[in-house]
Design an enzyme around this catalytic site. Structure first.
Site, PDB file in Angstrom:
ATOM      1  CE  LYS A  66      -8.570   9.080 -34.391  1.00  0.00           C
ATOM      2  NZ  LYS A  66      -8.670   9.456 -35.804  1.00  0.00           N
ATOM      3  CG  ASP A 101      -7.456   7.552 -38.906  1.00  0.00           C
ATOM      4  OD1 ASP A 101      -8.539   6.947 -39.063  1.00  0.00           O
ATOM      5  OD2 ASP A 101      -7.221   8.278 -37.916  1.00  0.00           O
ATOM      6  N   GLY A 126      -4.101  20.832 -41.685  1.00  0.00           N
ATOM      7  CA  GLY A 126      -4.300  20.327 -40.337  1.00  0.00           C
ATOM      8  C   GLY A 126      -3.048  19.624 -39.845  1.00  0.00           C
ATOM      9  CB  ALA A 130      -7.507  13.663 -38.763  1.00  0.00           C
ATOM     10  CG  ASN A 150      -2.274  23.202 -38.063  1.00  0.00           C
ATOM     11  OD1 ASN A 150      -3.442  22.917 -38.324  1.00  0.00           O
ATOM     12  ND2 ASN A 150      -1.823  23.239 -36.823  1.00  0.00           N
ATOM     13  NE  ARG A 155      -1.117  20.644 -32.855  1.00  0.00           N
ATOM     14  CZ  ARG A 155      -2.351  20.154 -32.766  1.00  0.00           C
ATOM     15  NH1 ARG A 155      -3.388  20.948 -32.930  1.00  0.00           N
ATOM     16  NH2 ARG A 155      -2.555  18.892 -32.536  1.00  0.00           N
TER      17      ARG A 155
HETATM   18  P1  NAP Z   1      -7.758  17.528 -33.688  1.00  0.00           P
HETATM   19  O1  NAP Z   1      -6.641  16.622 -33.278  1.00  0.00           O
HETATM   20  O2  NAP Z   1      -8.545  18.218 -32.640  1.00  0.00           O
HETATM   21  O3  NAP Z   1      -7.116  18.622 -34.679  1.00  0.00           O
HETATM   22  C1  NAP Z   1      -7.861  19.694 -35.102  1.00  0.00           C
HETATM   23  C2  NAP Z   1      -7.189  20.394 -36.292  1.00  0.00           C
HETATM   24  O4  NAP Z   1      -8.118  21.349 -36.792  1.00  0.00           O
HETATM   25  C3  NAP Z   1      -5.915  21.143 -35.942  1.00  0.00           C
HETATM   26  O5  NAP Z   1      -5.053  21.133 -37.054  1.00  0.00           O
HETATM   27  C4  NAP Z   1      -6.460  22.567 -35.675  1.00  0.00           C
HETATM   28  O6  NAP Z   1      -5.512  23.588 -35.880  1.00  0.00           O
HETATM   29  C5  NAP Z   1      -7.528  22.642 -36.746  1.00  0.00           C
HETATM   30  N1  NAP Z   1      -8.594  23.614 -36.468  1.00  0.00           N
HETATM   31  C6  NAP Z   1      -9.625  23.491 -35.591  1.00  0.00           C
HETATM   32  N2  NAP Z   1     -10.445  24.573 -35.669  1.00  0.00           N
HETATM   33  C7  NAP Z   1      -9.905  25.403 -36.603  1.00  0.00           C
HETATM   34  C8  NAP Z   1     -10.273  26.675 -37.125  1.00  0.00           C
HETATM   35  N3  NAP Z   1     -11.380  27.312 -36.693  1.00  0.00           N
HETATM   36  N4  NAP Z   1      -9.503  27.228 -38.083  1.00  0.00           N
HETATM   37  C9  NAP Z   1      -8.398  26.575 -38.527  1.00  0.00           C
HETATM   38  N5  NAP Z   1      -7.982  25.374 -38.078  1.00  0.00           N
HETATM   39  C10 NAP Z   1      -8.731  24.783 -37.120  1.00  0.00           C
HETATM   40  O7  NAP Z   1      -8.819  16.752 -34.585  1.00  0.00           O
HETATM   41  P2  NAP Z   1      -8.537  15.526 -35.580  1.00  0.00           P
HETATM   42  O8  NAP Z   1      -8.577  14.245 -34.849  1.00  0.00           O
HETATM   43  O9  NAP Z   1      -7.280  15.834 -36.340  1.00  0.00           O
HETATM   44  O10 NAP Z   1      -9.832  15.541 -36.534  1.00  0.00           O
HETATM   45  C11 NAP Z   1     -10.012  16.547 -37.531  1.00  0.00           C
HETATM   46  C12 NAP Z   1     -11.274  16.227 -38.336  1.00  0.00           C
HETATM   47  O11 NAP Z   1     -11.075  15.059 -39.132  1.00  0.00           O
HETATM   48  C13 NAP Z   1     -12.482  15.942 -37.441  1.00  0.00           C
HETATM   49  O12 NAP Z   1     -13.604  16.667 -37.965  1.00  0.00           O
HETATM   50  C14 NAP Z   1     -12.683  14.451 -37.560  1.00  0.00           C
HETATM   51  O13 NAP Z   1     -14.049  14.083 -37.426  1.00  0.00           O
HETATM   52  C15 NAP Z   1     -12.185  14.178 -38.976  1.00  0.00           C
HETATM   53  N6  NAP Z   1     -11.721  12.769 -39.148  1.00  0.00           N
HETATM   54  C16 NAP Z   1     -12.350  11.980 -40.082  1.00  0.00           C
HETATM   55  C17 NAP Z   1     -11.914  10.672 -40.275  1.00  0.00           C
HETATM   56  C18 NAP Z   1     -12.583   9.807 -41.309  1.00  0.00           C
HETATM   57  O14 NAP Z   1     -12.436   8.577 -41.242  1.00  0.00           O
HETATM   58  N7  NAP Z   1     -13.273  10.363 -42.277  1.00  0.00           N
HETATM   59  C19 NAP Z   1     -10.838  10.137 -39.542  1.00  0.00           C
HETATM   60  C20 NAP Z   1     -10.225  10.975 -38.599  1.00  0.00           C
HETATM   61  C21 NAP Z   1     -10.677  12.281 -38.406  1.00  0.00           C
HETATM   62  P3  NAP Z   1      -4.550  24.088 -34.663  1.00  0.00           P
HETATM   63  O15 NAP Z   1      -3.447  23.105 -34.560  1.00  0.00           O
HETATM   64  O16 NAP Z   1      -4.089  25.437 -35.106  1.00  0.00           O
HETATM   65  O17 NAP Z   1      -5.430  24.152 -33.428  1.00  0.00           O
END
Ligand code: NAP
Length: 264
Positions: A66, A101, A126, A130, A150, A155
């Site tokens: 993204k 989104d 988060g 997303a 977060n 962040r």
């Molecule tokens: P991303 O950019 O990789 O961000 C990941 C986020 O998760 C960060 O805030 C990260 O924290 C946190 N995180 C990851 N592992 C963790 C853990 N073990 N403990 C605590 N925090 C953790 O991913 P994203 O694009 O934001 O997507 C996040 C989720 O939303 C995904 O599962 C995605 O499939 C879902 N999503 C769904 C939709 C929908 O339409 N329903 C749309 C978009 C996204 P740090 O910053 O500390 O690393």
């Protein structure tokens, strides 16, 4: 002539977007084809260049591209500029980047789940792609208190600083109550819940996980606390409908598609 669209990500094999857009096209009489493109981590730009050169008209962009799509865009919608992330590319005279989104989440909450956002307190967990995509839309919908928590607090602070009415926090320091708690992290997919203070989830709270099709640790913990729970399937369908509108100028109905995905 059939016009080509696709979802691009890595991995992307699980994506429900081709099914959703095929239903939208059928219901609105639009002549489109919609595929999946799994791009190498170091090959977003060249993969999109090739899709455009072959006549592709637009893309949905998912993890982890993204931000790359934001940089690739030559023109941005206001909501993509605010999010600094792009989930929808439209190949017009210039490359147009949008982010659907936020509006997808707000429509799922307000229309499908009948939860008015005006004057509510919302915890957004988060600060990744997303979360970035939805802060502006939540504030625009009238949320009175928005706390972004977060694991990496810096962040959350950097994201909150971009919006005048958002605050940042670490998980351990968050103080409830909240009307709505949204999980926009990838945590909990492995069965481990985020360590939230007891005041955060209560009966009457809506616990919303953007992850869909999984009973995540977050949803389990929320149910145990008496909260109402919902996954992100509705957001997926609503953001897709908005992308379809950006590309085709036609707004598809979402209810039947969402019911179909839920097996109803
Ligand atoms: P991303 O950019 O990789 O961000 C990941 C986020 O998760 C960060 O805030 C990260 O924290 C946190 N995180 C990851 N592992 C963790 C853990 N073990 N403990 C605590 N925090 C953790 O991913 P994203 O694009 O934001 O997507 C996040 C989720 O939303 C995904 O599962 C995605 O499939 C879902 N999503 C769904 C939709 C929908 O339409 N329903 C749309 C978009 C996204 P740090 O910053 O500390 O690393």
């Amino acid at each position: 002539m059939t016009e080509r669209y696709a979802v691009i990500g890595h991995p992307v094999g699980h994506s429900k977007s081709p099914w959703i857009h095929a239903r939208f096209a059928q219901a609105t009489g639009q002549d489109i084809a919609y595929d999946r493109i799994d791009a190498p981590l170091d090959g977003f730009e060249r993969t999109v260049d090739a899709f455009r050169a072959a006549g592709g008209r637009g893309l949905n962009v998912t993890l982890p591209f993204k931000q790359a799509a934001f940089r690739y865009s030559q023109e941005l919608s206001e909501r993509a500029r605010r999010a600094q992330a792009v989930n929808t590319l439209a190949f017009r005279e210039r490359i147009y980047g949008d982010n659907t989104d936020g509006v997808g989440l707000v429509r799922d909450l307000e229309i499908n789940l009948s939860r008015r956002l005006a004057a509510t307190a919302v915890l957004l967990m988060g600060a990744g792609g997303a979360a970035q995509g939805v802060v502006g839309a939540l504030l625009e919908a009238g949320v009175a208190r928005l706390v972004i928590a977060n694991r990496t607090v810096q962040r959350a602070e950097a994201l909150a600083a971009r919006f005048p009415r958002a605050a940042a926090s670490g998980y351990g320091e968050v103080r409830g109550p909240f009307d709505i708690v949204i999980n926009a992290t990838a945590a909990g997919l492995d069965g481990e819940a985020l360590a939230l203070p007891g005041s955060v989830l209560a009966s009457g709270t809506l616990a919303y996980d953007m992850v869909y099709g999984r009973d995540t640790a977050f949803l389990q913990a929320a149910r145990a606390a008496g909260a109402r729970t919902c996954d992100g399937l509705g957001m997926l369908v609503e953001q897709a409908a908005e992308s379809f509108f950006v590309w085709r100028g036609v707004r598809p109905a979402t209810r039947d598609v969402l019911d179909g995905l839920r097996g109803g």
